[in-house]
Design an enzyme around this catalytic site. Structure first.
Site, mmCIF file in Angstrom:
data_model
loop_
_atom_site.group_PDB
_atom_site.id
_atom_site.type_symbol
_atom_site.label_atom_id
_atom_site.label_comp_id
_atom_site.label_asym_id
_atom_site.label_seq_id
_atom_site.Cartn_x
_atom_site.Cartn_y
_atom_site.Cartn_z
ATOM 1 N N CYS A 91 -6.992 -14.662 -0.420
ATOM 2 C CA CYS A 91 -6.412 -13.318 -0.568
ATOM 3 C C CYS A 91 -5.008 -13.355 -1.151
ATOM 4 O O CYS A 91 -4.425 -12.309 -1.434
ATOM 5 C CB CYS A 91 -6.417 -12.585 0.767
ATOM 6 S SG CYS A 91 -8.096 -12.208 1.317
ATOM 7 N N CYS A 216 -10.629 -1.918 9.943
ATOM 8 C CA CYS A 216 -10.857 -2.796 8.788
ATOM 9 C C CYS A 216 -10.414 -2.120 7.499
ATOM 10 O O CYS A 216 -10.563 -0.911 7.337
ATOM 11 C CB CYS A 216 -12.340 -3.147 8.670
ATOM 12 S SG CYS A 216 -13.027 -3.864 10.172
ATOM 13 N N LYS A 343 -5.542 -1.348 3.928
ATOM 14 C CA LYS A 343 -6.371 -0.457 4.737
ATOM 15 C C LYS A 343 -6.909 0.711 3.913
ATOM 16 O O LYS A 343 -8.107 0.996 3.971
ATOM 17 C CB LYS A 343 -5.546 0.069 5.917
ATOM 18 C CG LYS A 343 -6.263 1.092 6.783
ATOM 19 C CD LYS A 343 -7.309 0.434 7.656
ATOM 20 C CE LYS A 343 -8.183 1.426 8.397
ATOM 21 N NZ LYS A 343 -9.233 2.013 7.555
ATOM 22 N N HIS A 347 -8.765 -3.171 -0.999
ATOM 23 C CA HIS A 347 -8.522 -4.611 -1.064
ATOM 24 C C HIS A 347 -9.452 -5.312 -2.044
ATOM 25 O O HIS A 347 -10.354 -6.038 -1.653
ATOM 26 C CB HIS A 347 -8.659 -5.203 0.349
ATOM 27 C CG HIS A 347 -8.299 -6.649 0.443
ATOM 28 N ND1 HIS A 347 -7.473 -7.298 -0.450
ATOM 29 C CD2 HIS A 347 -8.661 -7.600 1.351
ATOM 30 C CE1 HIS A 347 -7.346 -8.566 -0.095
ATOM 31 N NE2 HIS A 347 -8.068 -8.780 0.986
#
Lengths: 403, 473
Positions: A91, A216, A343, A347
């Protein structure tokens, strides 16, 4: 820790940035998204495509995107046969691409360099992230964990270590999500733009205990990019306010967290190491006072909570209280995820680090419209790739270029 | 020199499925199953098979062995030595003789009889069974899963071998073709009359007579059959004082080739010094062994029985045995191809759960790598093999993951700390949602890690199970 090397503070300027809208971009390929981010950045920089000396492409999932190598970026932008390098570091991939471009300029090897991060996640046909391998040996013994499951473990360990009840912890985690949803309402490029309540977070369907669906981050398509240059080039371009790179740091797990009992499971060791180096490189001595905003790796609510301590912004065991007190809200002392964060902005893995930098860049230039914050001198971005047991942490700090 | 049973170890899987639950589910189609709906069946988790259950039984054995037999009709591979795999999971010397014994319900009793007749001490025979049966069949409501290990020896015996006989007849009461999922059985009445009764009448009286033993001196008859057939055999052979009832009949179910040894384990708990036990395995003939109990007690059967948990989730049972095609989502499509070369070079870590211990700083660690994991050490090439299989760990963190693929959701995993410095991210098994807490003590168990459906392969690793302490009641 060894003293930081001379470092790159103020050796590189960010002269243009772009970011696609994030979300379920069903009508867009990864190449299309790269073009969307790049054309914005190119116009912002006020340079020509052929002024770019070298480029870095960050993309994570080989399987879902554009395959290996850097050719897809060169193809998509029809670059002029310049060197292009593909990087992948979980990431932190987007930040890794940025780091490559920044180092090229800082070294003098390039006058102007480009970093592009992209991820096309919504071609998998299912929710959540695609599966990945850990290697021929590790796959023989590591659990088939998911990202939410791996990070969810932080909660039980944190609760146990600090004596914070799971109920209190979950209320603070819920506030993390509610705050990011509030912030994203003011961001037209964000993936998830709707207000939610703590009750909704706490009652959402379970994903991995104690995380529910609303703990998530969004799984999104998107691309972001930065064009960096030597400071004198930025000045020659006639830019009034110039954003400078104060620091880019990485810290990589070496197996201690996954294999040695000294790790408590309740913090991310690499974030602490990268933060210490980044503050030193940027010349920041009191981050809680000097950082005007932060964009952290809120892949899951509990990650953001734990990271507030790892960045030295909350004292050990105090993150829940600080969060519930609003310290990291838009109107708080250190606004966190003012753009919605992973959030809500979303992402797309390879793009995320550059998306964070994009928001800091906009804020430093007061170009964030409704989201504009006052008095941002330094902004910090943070990625945490992998799982708490074995990960890549990256931290970048941007600020007004010092002469 | 006396030869006999030196030790016996029983493993029963945790869930005990109510037969009433099975019969109720089928009442719409097969109301006659109601007559068999007494008691429960020991049923394996999805990640258990005859190999993992055999491992559990074998690790309950105390004492050395120099030959290992894996005995089962339900082994996962047609061509791969399960005994070699089990030997490495047990981390015993590679020079141990290994043999798979299969394809008959006498898979365990035949090699046991051979060992005893040859007075071969140090033979470890491990019988394990996890048989699949068609929903609503009599087999389904009868078959239970179990594993039993028996060690032959000369000293400190549980029972001495007196004598034995064998008989081979191609009596096809049931069969299962290679590659077939299910047994095909013939009529029960014929099996009783022509099979059990005639075969055993041909063997038992002669065996007793040869040893000058009157039929009424036999204290116990152990035979893989229903309780009714066992009683009929006792009557037909004059075993008028023999106990024929077994708790396993109703509490475990028919454990196939492991059933005779399971009955033996149960009988050895009850037997007094000097009691004669007639142990018979039936399957295309029979093996009969006359054993004399020494009065030395074992509780391995009761301990295994008491560790069970009542279950009435018939749908889950069907899923665990792959009798219904659940939709596990696209994560179940994950490719779990095994690089055999990678497995082979690190198989002591994978099958045996052997990590390392640093000869410089003493830190224990898993996996075992070239450089020590202790941040204060990091020395190269200082790792000595260090087994984790029998260690107890402590849960440091955990989650119950509903998104990850598991045939038994949620996938529970967490960081487990060990004395001596190791931390391992481990999967848990036999663990229900809501059962785990930080600080729990966990034991290590050899289980199926992944099943590679595309290539017909399965791989194994070790999982954590919470120590639940002594069963209550």
């Amino acid at each position: 820790m060894r003293p930081v090397a001379e470092g790159i503070r103020d050796k590189v300027a960010v002269i243009g940035m772009g970011c696609s809208a994030f979300g379920e971009r069903w009508d867009m390929s990864a190449a299309d998204l790269m073009v969307e981010a790049f054309t914005e950045a190119l116009a912002d920089a006020g340079i020509g495509r052929d002024d770019i000396d070298a480029a870095w492409l960050g993309v994570f999932f080989d399987e879902q995107n554009i395959g290996k190598s850097a050719i897809p970026l060169s193809n998509a932008l029809r670059l002029n046969n310049i060197p292009v390098t593909r990087v992948e570091n979980l990431c932190a991939t987007g930040t890794e691409a940025f780091r490559g471009a920044v180092y090229a300029v800082a070294s003098g090897a390039a006058d102007i360099a480009l970093a592009v991060g992209v991820e096309k996640l919504k071609d998998t046909g299912f929710a959540g992230l695609p599966e990945r391998t850990n290697g021929t040996f590790e796959d023989l013994w590591l659990p088939n964990s998911t990202a939410p499951g791996a990070f969810a473990q932080l909660a039980s360990a944190y609760s146990h270590k600090h004596g914070v009840s799971m109920n209190d912890l979950r209320r603070a985690m819920a506030h993390v999500s509610v705050k990011s949803h509030d912030n994203a309402l003011k961001n037209p490029k964000a993936h998830l733009r709707r207000k939610i309540t703590s009750e909704q977070v706490l009652n959402a369907p379970p994903v991995a205990y104690p995380l529910g669906v609303l703990d998530c981050c969004g799984v999104s398509d998107g691309a972001a990019c930065a064009i960096v240059a030597r400071p004198e080039i930025a000045r020659k371009l006639g830019k009034a306010d110039i954003v400078g790179v104060k620091s880019v740091q990485l810290s990589i797990s070496n197996g201690v967290e996954s294999g040695h009992s000294s790790w408590d499971g309740a913090h991310t060791a690499t974030t602490r190491r990268a933060a210490a180096k980044a503050y030193a490189e940027a010349g920041i001595t009191d981050p809680a006072k000097e950082l005007g905003m932060i964009e952290v790796h809120d892949c899951f609510s509990v990650t953001e909570l734990v990271v507030m301590e790892d960045l030295g912004l909350s004292e050990a065991g105090r993150a829940t209280t600080d969060i519930l007190d609003g310290r990291y809200d838009a109107a708080g002392q250190i606004p966190c995820q003012i753009d919605g964060g992973l959030k809500c902005f979303g992402h797309p893995i390879g793009a995320s680090g550059l998306r964070m930098l994009y928001e800091v860049y906009l804020q430093l230039l007061s170009r964030a419209d409704d989201r504009n914050l006052d008095n941002v001198e330094f902004g910090l971005t943070h990625n945490l790739g992998g799982i708490p047991n074995r990960n890549v942490a990256s931290i970048s700090i941007l600020g007004a270029l010092s002469p | 020199m006396t030869i006999g049973i030196a030790d016996i170890g029983v493993y029963l899987p945790r869930l005990r499925l109510s037969r009433e639950a099975i019969a109720s589910a089928h009442a719409w189609a097969m109301p006659t199953l109601k007559s068999r709906a007494t008691g429960s069946l020991a049923t394996a988790n999805w990640d258990e098979d005859s190999v993992t259950m055999a491992h559990e039984a074998a690790r309950r054995i105390e004492g050395q062995f120099d030959s290992l037999h894996v005995c089962s009709t339900s082994l996962p591979f047609a061509d791969r030595s399960h005994a070699s795999l089990l030997l490495e999971a047990l981390q015993q010397p590679a020079g141990t003789a290994t043999q798979d014994s299969r394809a008959s319900l006498r898979a365990a009793t035949s090699p046991l009889l051979a060992s005893l007749r040859k007075a071969s001490a140090g033979d470890l025979l491990v019988a394990a069974e996890k048989r699949r049966a068609k929903p609503a069949s009599i087999e389904e409501i009868s078959y239970g899963d179990a594993a039993v290990a028996v060690l032959t020896g000369n000293d400190a015996l549980l029972a001495e071998f007196v004598d034995g006989d064998t008989l081979a007849t191609d009596f096809v009461d049931h069969y299962r073709s290679t590659g077939a999922d299910f047994d095909y059985g013939f009529e029960e009445r014929w099996i009783r009359e022509e099979g059990y009764l005639k075969n055993l009448v041909a063997v038992i009286p002669a065996l007793l007579q040869r040893n000058n033993i009157e039929p009424d001196q036999v204290a116990r008859l152990v035979l893989n059959s229903t309780a009714r057939i066992r009683a009929s055999v006792a009557k037909a052979t004059g075993l008028s004082n023999a106990e024929t009832a077994l708790a396993a009949d109703t509490a475990v179910g028919d454990a196939g080739s492991a059933a005779p040894l399971l009955g033996l384990a149960e009988s050895l708990e009850q037997a007094e010094d000097g009691d004669l036990i007639l142990l018979v395995g039936f399957g295309q003939g029979c093996d009969a062994m006359l054993l004399r109990a020494t009065g030395r007690k074992t509780r391995t059967f009761s301990d295994a029985l008491d560790a069970g948990v009542d279950d009435d989730n018939y749908l889950r049972y069907l899923s665990h045995r792959e009798l219904i095609a659940m939709d596990w989502g696209k994560r179940a499509e994950r490719d779990v191809r095994t690089a055999q070369s990678a497995y082979y070079r690190q198989r002591d870590q994978v099958s045996g759960f052997v990590g390392g211990k640093c000869s410089v700083c003493g830190t224990v660690q898993f996996p075992r790598t070239r450089a020590c994991v202790n941040p204060e050490c990091r020395a190269f090439d200082t790792q000595e093999p260090y087994p984790f299989a029998d260690l107890t760990g402590t849960v440091k963190s955990y989650t119950e993951d509903w998104q990850a693929f598991s045939p038994a959701p949620p996938l529970v995993y967490g960081n487990v700390g060990f004395d001596g410095g190791a931390n391992i991210l481990m999967q848990f098994t036999d663990t229900d949602a809501g059962e785990t807490a930080v600080g729990d003590s966990v034991d290590m168990h050899f289980r199926i890690k992944d099943i590679d459906r595309a290539r017909g392969f399965r791989r194994y690793f070790w999982k954590a199970i919470k120590e639940r302490g002594a069963p209550s009641g």
